[in-house]
Structure formats: C-alpha cells, structure tokens
Design a protein around this motif. Structure first.
Motif, PDB file in Angstrom:
ATOM      1  N   ILE A   1      -3.315   0.991  -3.645  1.00 43.80           N
ATOM      2  CA  ILE A   1      -2.750  -0.355  -3.654  1.00 43.80           C
ATOM      3  C   ILE A   1      -1.693  -0.428  -4.742  1.00 43.80           C
ATOM      4  O   ILE A   1      -1.998  -0.313  -5.931  1.00 43.80           O
ATOM      5  N   LEU A   2      -0.444  -0.608  -4.337  1.00 42.51           N
ATOM      6  CA  LEU A   2       0.652  -0.714  -5.288  1.00 42.51           C
ATOM      7  C   LEU A   2       0.746  -2.124  -5.862  1.00 42.51           C
ATOM      8  O   LEU A   2       0.874  -2.318  -7.067  1.00 42.51           O
TER       9      LEU A   2
ATOM     10  N   PRO B   1       6.202   6.255   2.511  1.00 42.66           N
ATOM     11  CA  PRO B   1       4.781   5.950   2.698  1.00 42.66           C
ATOM     12  C   PRO B   1       4.379   4.540   2.286  1.00 42.66           C
ATOM     13  O   PRO B   1       3.189   4.235   2.223  1.00 42.66           O
ATOM     14  N   ILE B   2       5.344   3.667   1.987  1.00 41.97           N
ATOM     15  CA  ILE B   2       5.039   2.312   1.566  1.00 41.97           C
ATOM     16  C   ILE B   2       4.800   1.436   2.792  1.00 41.97           C
ATOM     17  O   ILE B   2       5.617   1.388   3.703  1.00 41.97           O
ATOM     18  N   SER B   3       3.659   0.743   2.811  1.00 39.99           N
ATOM     19  CA  SER B   3       3.325  -0.201   3.870  1.00 39.99           C
ATOM     20  C   SER B   3       2.844  -1.494   3.234  1.00 39.99           C
ATOM     21  O   SER B   3       2.556  -1.543   2.036  1.00 39.99           O
TER      22      SER B   3
ATOM     23  N   SER C   1      -8.088   8.931   9.756  1.00 37.30           N
ATOM     24  CA  SER C   1      -6.710   9.298   9.465  1.00 37.30           C
ATOM     25  C   SER C   1      -5.913   8.076   9.017  1.00 37.30           C
ATOM     26  O   SER C   1      -6.114   6.973   9.525  1.00 37.30           O
ATOM     27  N   PRO C   2      -4.977   8.227   8.082  1.00 41.42           N
ATOM     28  CA  PRO C   2      -4.127   7.105   7.668  1.00 41.42           C
ATOM     29  C   PRO C   2      -3.258   6.576   8.805  1.00 41.42           C
ATOM     30  O   PRO C   2      -2.880   5.418   8.806  1.00 41.42           O
ATOM     31  N   ASP C   3      -2.927   7.428   9.768  1.00 39.50           N
ATOM     32  CA  ASP C   3      -2.062   7.013  10.866  1.00 39.50           C
ATOM     33  C   ASP C   3      -2.714   5.954  11.748  1.00 39.50           C
ATOM     34  O   ASP C   3      -2.022   5.263  12.493  1.00 39.50           O
ATOM     35  N   ILE C   4      -4.026   5.847  11.671  1.00 39.80           N
ATOM     36  CA  ILE C   4      -4.743   4.942  12.551  1.00 39.80           C
ATOM     37  C   ILE C   4      -4.933   3.554  11.934  1.00 39.80           C
ATOM     38  O   ILE C   4      -5.462   2.643  12.579  1.00 39.80           O
ATOM     39  N   LEU C   5      -4.482   3.373  10.683  1.00 35.13           N
ATOM     40  CA  LEU C   5      -4.712   2.108   9.977  1.00 35.13           C
ATOM     41  C   LEU C   5      -4.191   0.880  10.724  1.00 35.13           C
ATOM     42  O   LEU C   5      -4.908  -0.128  10.832  1.00 35.13           O
TER      43      LEU C   5
ATOM     44  N   LEU D   1       0.839  -1.197   0.000  1.00 41.78           N
ATOM     45  CA  LEU D   1       0.000   0.000   0.000  1.00 41.78           C
ATOM     46  C   LEU D   1       0.870   1.241   0.000  1.00 41.78           C
ATOM     47  O   LEU D   1       1.996   1.241   0.513  1.00 41.78           O
ATOM     48  N   VAL D   2       0.322   2.300  -0.568  1.00 41.62           N
ATOM     49  CA  VAL D   2       0.936   3.617  -0.493  1.00 41.62           C
ATOM     50  C   VAL D   2       0.015   4.487   0.357  1.00 41.62           C
ATOM     51  O   VAL D   2      -1.103   4.816  -0.055  1.00 41.62           O
ATOM     52  N   ILE D   3       0.480   4.831   1.537  1.00 38.76           N
ATOM     53  CA  ILE D   3      -0.322   5.610   2.482  1.00 38.76           C
ATOM     54  C   ILE D   3       0.279   6.997   2.569  1.00 38.76           C
ATOM     55  O   ILE D   3       1.501   7.143   2.742  1.00 38.76           O
TER      56      ILE D   3
END
Length: 480
Positions: free
Chosen positions: A348-349, A230-232, A158-162, A124-126
């Motif tokens: 989604i990468l 930002p890659i997860s 927020s993306p930080d909470i994923l 993923l790219v967040i």
C-alpha cells in the motif's frame, strides 16, 4: 374567378372565416356560402376584391401567390435565415423561459435533491505478472526428466487476478456482512443494510435482496490498473466520508486475507505434489542403488567393454535420481517457508483517507447540457406555436378535428361502462396478490411496509371508483 382563389386572397390578408369574408365584401354569409357551393364568384365581387386589395396595380406578392400556386408552395417550403429570426423574435418568451426552467431545476436537483457522494482512494504497488507458482522448480526438474507444467498459470493467488477478485460475488459476500458506523442511523449496521437504506439487520435467506446488495457494492468499487507501471488504485464511493474511508480499509484487509487464503491453498497443493514426487523418486533411487550394488558385487573385476558400459549406465541412473531427489528436497523446504510467510502480494503506497469534500458533480457540464436541451425543446415549441398561429384554413380544420376527436374519445372512455367494468374486473382479479404480498421490512399487520400499505389503499379506492363509474354509466345509458 373561382371561390378557391377568393379564399386564398382573403386568407393572405388575415380573413379566414366565411362570416369575415361576407363582412369585408358587404354581403351576407348565405351569399358567400352559395359562391362556395358553386365555386364561382360574381364579376362585381371580383372587381371589388381587385380594388380593395390593389390586385390591378401590378402583380404584387399576394397576387403572385394566387396566380402562381407553385410559387406559393416553394415560398412556404423554403425557410430562410430571416424567417428563423422572425420566428425566434416572435417566440422570444418561449426561447428564454424553457431553457431557464431546465437550468433552474437542474441546479435544484444538484444542490438540494441529489445525495452527495464521497470517494476514498488507496494506491497499491502490485508486482509484475508472475509465471506459474512452480515455474522455477519446473525448469530445474525438467532437466532431470520430471515433466511439470511451466509457464504462466492463472491461479487465485496471482496479482493479475486482483481486479476480477474485487468484483467477484465471493468477495462481495465477505464485505456485505461487515458492520460499519453510519451517521444516518447513528449506529453500526451491516453494509448491505446501509446500501439498502434500512436500519434493520438483513435476512440471510433473502437471496434476491443479497444479490441486489452485491450489485450495489460492485458499483461502489472502482479498480484502476496501469499497464505501464505496477501502480494501481482502488476507489470506494459512499454517501458518507467516514464510511467511504472505513470501507476502503476493509476492502484492502479482506482482499489481503482472501489472497493469503488462496496462496496458502496453492502452496499446500504444491507441498502435497512435491511429497508425492519425493516418495516416488526415493523408491526409484533406492531401486537404482540396489541394482548398482548387485552389479558391483557380481562383477568385482570389470575388464570387458560391455560390463564397463553397463556400470556407467547404472551409475548415471543413480546420479539422475539423486539429482531429482535433491531438487525436490530443496523445493519442499522453499514451499514450507513460503507457507508460513505472511507477506502480501501488494504493498500500500497511499492509505485510504477520509474525504474532505464530495466528489465533483460536474455542475457546470450538467447546467450546460440542461441549457442545450432546454433550447432544443424551446425551438420545437416555438416552431409548433408559429405553425399553429399561421396555419391555413385546411390545417386549422384538421387541428380542430383532431382536438374534437380527442375530446370525444376521452369522454367516451370515461362514460363507457364496458371500459370501467373490464378495468374493475381485472383489478379485482389481481387484488389477492397485492393483499397477500409480504414486504421485506413489514411494519403494519406483519405484512406491509408504509409504502406497500399506501399502494394497497390506493389500489382498493381505484377499484371502488371504477365500480361506481360502471353503475353510474349503466344508469345513464338505460335512462337514454
């Protein structure tokens, strides 16, 4: 010479019992017993021992151990490398067989018993960490006197909470009831049933079962977040390759839906807040304009500085309220646009794919660890066997005493009616709880699963055996 020294001489030459001492000295066991009782050995026997074991030809190793007890103790306490090599050579079979057994059963477990697991990964790219959902608006509005909290505000959109969202109970509950196809049962089942290794639909009222399923699901998910970019990635591990891939896709879909839900909720609250502020600012703007209008009607000719200052103040108040009103209107339109947008917070990468092979089971590492553990056990066994083999008379007597005590106590344990009676009584008291317990998936009598029925049968047979032992032991005691 006292008898203790004679006993040490004989022990060092492999003669440990009184009968062997008598046989080597051509005398009777009764005579040797008398020497031991008096702790004194006749002179002719001393001469015979000296000649037989060459104690008069210089102080050799055996004699020095006898005449110098401290030397004997030091030699026994210090173990040199040759001593270790002697032990290893003597116990070579144990040193080889025990590690072989550990390694062999480790390989059997890895290849035939351990269930292979498959992993499917999505990249993923967040986006970078965001400020609060009203950060930009708050900065503009604060210039006009509107106090809106700004800065980073943690909300569920927020993306930080994923990472926390994926491992939450709320998210697990949404996934557990999704149906997936499993090769094991050749049909679609809820994920919680697959995790629990059951081919039946789960009872939604069984909270303990659902909680256990949630914990198992969280162990299947691994979220890796990079602090540098930002890659997860999200990795799903399951017992079947297709199940791992489908579950990974479902996790992404549900994560996006849940994020949109929270995002929509935040935007709705934002729109509601802006509407309330617009209503309040409109009233204030209307009041300011009305005051300016009344002032202009009452003062058509403004000649004094005081009237000029008052007019400037009223004009400034109208401009400020007008600026706030325009800013709120702009933010309201932006919020409405944001409300209807369906874009995800992540991209989604790499889509999750069907894994072609099970994940690495680290077979080489496990085999090496098994060999090391087996070698440690082998060394301990080798030292124990060597100690028992070379133990002196006192040590052998202690070991024999321990063995006899254990045999006696174990026999008493089985022959004592009190033990069997107390155990039988305790098991009888607990029997109703076992019989009334209902299994989660009952197959027999509407109460028991196959395993539960077998446990109950063994439980009852054990009680009957204890009762028979109780009466049999009582009968034996009464006869005696």
């Amino acid at each position: 010479m006292n008898f203790d020294k004679l006993e040490k001489i004989m022990e060092l030459n492999g003669i440990v019992s009184l009968a062997e001492i008598a046989r080597n000295l051509n005398t009777t066991p009764q005579a040797v017993s008398n020497w031991k009782a008096r702790n004194q050995v006749p002179n002719h026997v001393i001469l015979e021992v000296n000649e037989k074991f060459n104690l008069n030809k210089g102080i050799n190793y055996n004699k020095q151990q006898i005449l110098n007890p401290d030397y004997n103790t030091k030699e026994k306490d210090q173990i040199s490398i040759p001593d270790l090599l002697v032990i290893f050579a003597d116990q070579l079979k144990v040193i080889l067989i025990v590690p072989f057994i550990f390694v062999f059963f480790t390989l059997i477990n890895i290849k035939f018993i351990q269930i292979p697991m498959y992993s499917s990964t999505a990249t993923l790219v967040i986006p970078e960490k965001q400020t609060g959902s009203m950060g930009g608006f708050a900065g503009i509005a604060s210039q006009f006197g509107v106090n809106i909290q700004s800065g980073a505000q943690a909300d569920l959109s927020s993306p930080d909470i994923l990472p926390k969202l994926i491992y939450s109970k709320t998210f697990a509950d949404k996934i557990l009831y999704k149906r997936f196809y499993t090769d094991k049962y050749d049909k679609e089942l809820p994920l919680i049933s697959i995790i629990s290794d059951s081919d039946q639909d789960v009872d939604l009222n069984d909270l303990a079962f659902i909680s256990k399923g949630s914990k198992s699901f969280r162990k299947m998910v691994n979220f890796e977040d990079s602090n540098k970019d930002p890659i997860s990635s999200i990795t799903i591990t399951a017992s079947e390759p297709l199940l791992a891939q489908k579950l990974a896709e479902t996790v992404l879909e549900e994560l996006e839906k849940l994020n949109r839900y929270y995002k929509s909720k935040v935007v709705s609250e934002k729109i509601k807040f802006i509407d309330e502020r617009i209503s309040s600012v409109t009233n204030q703007l209307t009041a300011s304009e009305k005051r300016l209008k009344n002032f202009n009607e009452q003062n058509r000719q403004i000649s004094s500085p005081a009237l000029q200052l008052e007019q400037d103040r009223l004009l400034r108040d109208v401009e400020v309220q007008k600026g706030i009103y325009l800013t709120l209107k702009q933010q309201l339109e932006l919020a409405k646009i944001e409300e209807i947008q369906q874009a995800s917070i992540f991209q989604i990468l790499d889509e999750p794919r069907v894994p072609q092979a099970p994940i690495s089971d680290r077979m080489i590492l496990k085999v090496i660890l098994a060999a090391i553990l087996g070698f440690v056990f082998a060394v301990l066994i080798a030292f124990a066997r060597t100690f028992l083999k070379n133990a002196g008379i006192k040590e052998r007597k202690k070991i024999r005493k321990i063995r006899n005590l254990l045999n006696k106590k174990i026999n008493d344990l089985f022959k004592d009616p009190q033990v069997s009676g107390i155990m039988a009584f305790a098991l009888i008291v607990g029997l109703p709880y076992f019989l009334q317990h209902k299994s989660k998936n009952p197959t027999f009598f509407g109460l028991y699963s196959g395993t539960a029925l077998l446990i109950n049968i063994i439980y009852i047979l054990f009680i009957l055996i204890l009762i028979l032992m109780f009466f049999y032991n009582r009968r034996i005691i009464n006869k005696n």
